[in-house]
Design an enzyme around this catalytic site. Structure first.
Site, short mmCIF file in Angstrom:
data_model
loop_
_atom_site.label_atom_id
_atom_site.label_comp_id
_atom_site.label_asym_id
_atom_site.label_seq_id
_atom_site.Cartn_x
_atom_site.Cartn_y
_atom_site.Cartn_z
N HIS A 184 -19.88 26.88 -6.37
CA HIS A 184 -19.67 26.74 -4.93
C HIS A 184 -20.90 26.07 -4.32
O HIS A 184 -22.00 26.63 -4.34
CB HIS A 184 -19.45 28.11 -4.29
CG HIS A 184 -19.08 28.04 -2.84
ND1 HIS A 184 -17.86 27.58 -2.42
CD2 HIS A 184 -19.78 28.35 -1.72
CE1 HIS A 184 -17.81 27.63 -1.09
NE2 HIS A 184 -18.97 28.09 -0.65
N ASP A 225 -15.03 27.15 -8.74
CA ASP A 225 -15.67 27.71 -7.55
C ASP A 225 -15.43 29.22 -7.48
O ASP A 225 -14.28 29.66 -7.40
CB ASP A 225 -15.09 27.03 -6.30
CG ASP A 225 -15.86 27.36 -5.03
OD1 ASP A 225 -16.24 28.53 -4.85
OD2 ASP A 225 -16.07 26.45 -4.21
N SER A 236 -18.49 24.33 2.79
CA SER A 236 -17.76 25.59 2.72
C SER A 236 -16.98 25.84 4.00
O SER A 236 -16.08 25.08 4.35
CB SER A 236 -18.73 26.73 2.39
OG SER A 236 -18.07 27.90 2.04
#
Length: 353
Positions: A324, A296, A167
């Site tokens: 995600h 996502d 991320s």
């Protein structure tokens, strides 16, 4: 072999690249979700809250930075084992993450079983301990990571090294590799669920059910800031106090009032423009794998790069589903993280082990 989504090896961009430039590739991921976890929120939430954590014997170490501040490192065991390992994997966590984050802990446990030693760098102020300076961390803060990599290179010059980010950490890693195309410390990198375009992500996560992720993370960010304000004077750095900080409701507001002024940006938009990974993908010269899902919930498909954005050594594996940092298979009572196997395969290819 994965099926190519685009004719990525034969395109040329006459305005920005040489006539015979070879682009990276975007391919269809081999990941397929199980029947019970096709929803993107299940993919994102289930591993965090319902999957039992794997066991890792973490060892902590403080690394002093050139400006006198520090970051805390977490090692997957004893450093004496590094010379006999297959290689050293450097991990960068996501927003408000740590070595205890489900994705970081369980990926580390997986890599240890494969014969690697792992070191995770906590960004400044993460991992349960405030750093000593007002500055913190953000999606484009590469200086601390670069210092760590050089420190590791001096300590273990003969040990092969790779890195992976999740991320926010994935965005940071891609930016670092794009900033330093001549780097020779890392043999390869993996970026999982990077935001790519920060401005678009700040808008997307403020819509629909995705706002629950923003609220959850923002609460932690604000609480950490307010707690830190009790020991550090921010009056020369920020125009808000703890009362105003608690009124922040979106990432964009936080970045406008906190991230940007703390780290030398004119505004949140200036920060987003200068630190989005999409701008650094064309100059990466280190073999890099990006794993991403179209569904996502932290973003939307508008953030996805095209083949013309990718340097020739960059491979984007894209799945329709996966959430995600999810990519979960198996059964509800015994879920399996598909990412582990794919990461193992890629590092074996890069390191030839």
């Amino acid at each position: 072999m994965s099926q190519s989504l685009t004719a990525s090896r034969s395109l040329a961009h006459p305005q920005t690249l040489a006539e015979n430039h070879v682009f990276g590739e975007i391919v269809r991921s081999t990941f397929t979700p199980p029947w019970w976890a096709k929803n993107r929120h299940i993919q994102t939430i289930w591993p965090r809250f319902f999957q039992r954590r794997l066991n890792v014997h973490w060892q902590k170490e403080r690394l002093i930075l050139p400006d006198g501040d520090f970051v805390n490192l977490a090692w997957s065991g004893e450093r004496k084992d590094i010379e006999q390992s297959k290689g050293l994997v450097v991990i960068f966590h996501g927003l408000e993450g740590s070595n205890k984050s489900h994705y970081a802990n369980d990926m580390t446990a997986n890599l240890v079983t494969q014969g690697y030693v792992v070191v995770l760098m906590h960004f400044r102020g993460c991992g349960g301990e405030h750093n000593s300076l007002p500055r913190a961390y953000h999606s484009g803060e590469t200086q601390d990571a670069w210092y760590l990599l050089n420190w590791l290179a001096e300590l273990y010059p003969g040990v092969p090294k790779v890195a992976m980010g999740f991320s926010l950490g994935a965005n940071m890693l891609l930016k670092l590799l794009g900033e330093r195309p001549k780097q020779t410390i890392l043999r390869g990198g993996i970026a999982i669920s990077p935001p790519f375009k920060l401005a678009e992500c700040s808008l997307s996560i403020n819509q629909g059910m995705s706002r629950m992720y923003q609220s959850y993370l923002l609460k932690s960010m604000v609480n950490n800031l307010v707690d830190k304000m009790r020991t550090i004077d921010y009056s020369d750095h920020l125009e808000i106090d703890d009362v105003k900080a608690r009124k922040i409701k979106t990432f964009k507001e936080f970045d406008d009032h906190v991230t940007a002024p703390l780290h030398g940006f004119d505004s949140a938009d200036d920060y987003y423009e200068k630190c989005s990974a999409i701008n650094f993908l064309p100059t990466i010269a280190t073999p890099t794998l990006i794993i991403h899902a179209k569904d996502d919930p932290f973003m939307n498909e508008s953030v996805l790069p095209k083949t013309t954005n990718l340097a020739s050594v960059v491979r984007l594996e894209l799945s329709d589903r996966g959430g995600h940092v999810g990519f979960m298979q198996g059964t509800p009572w015994q879920p399996i993280i598909w990412l582990h196997e794919r990461v193992n395969q890629y590092f074996q290819e890069i390191l030839r082990v």
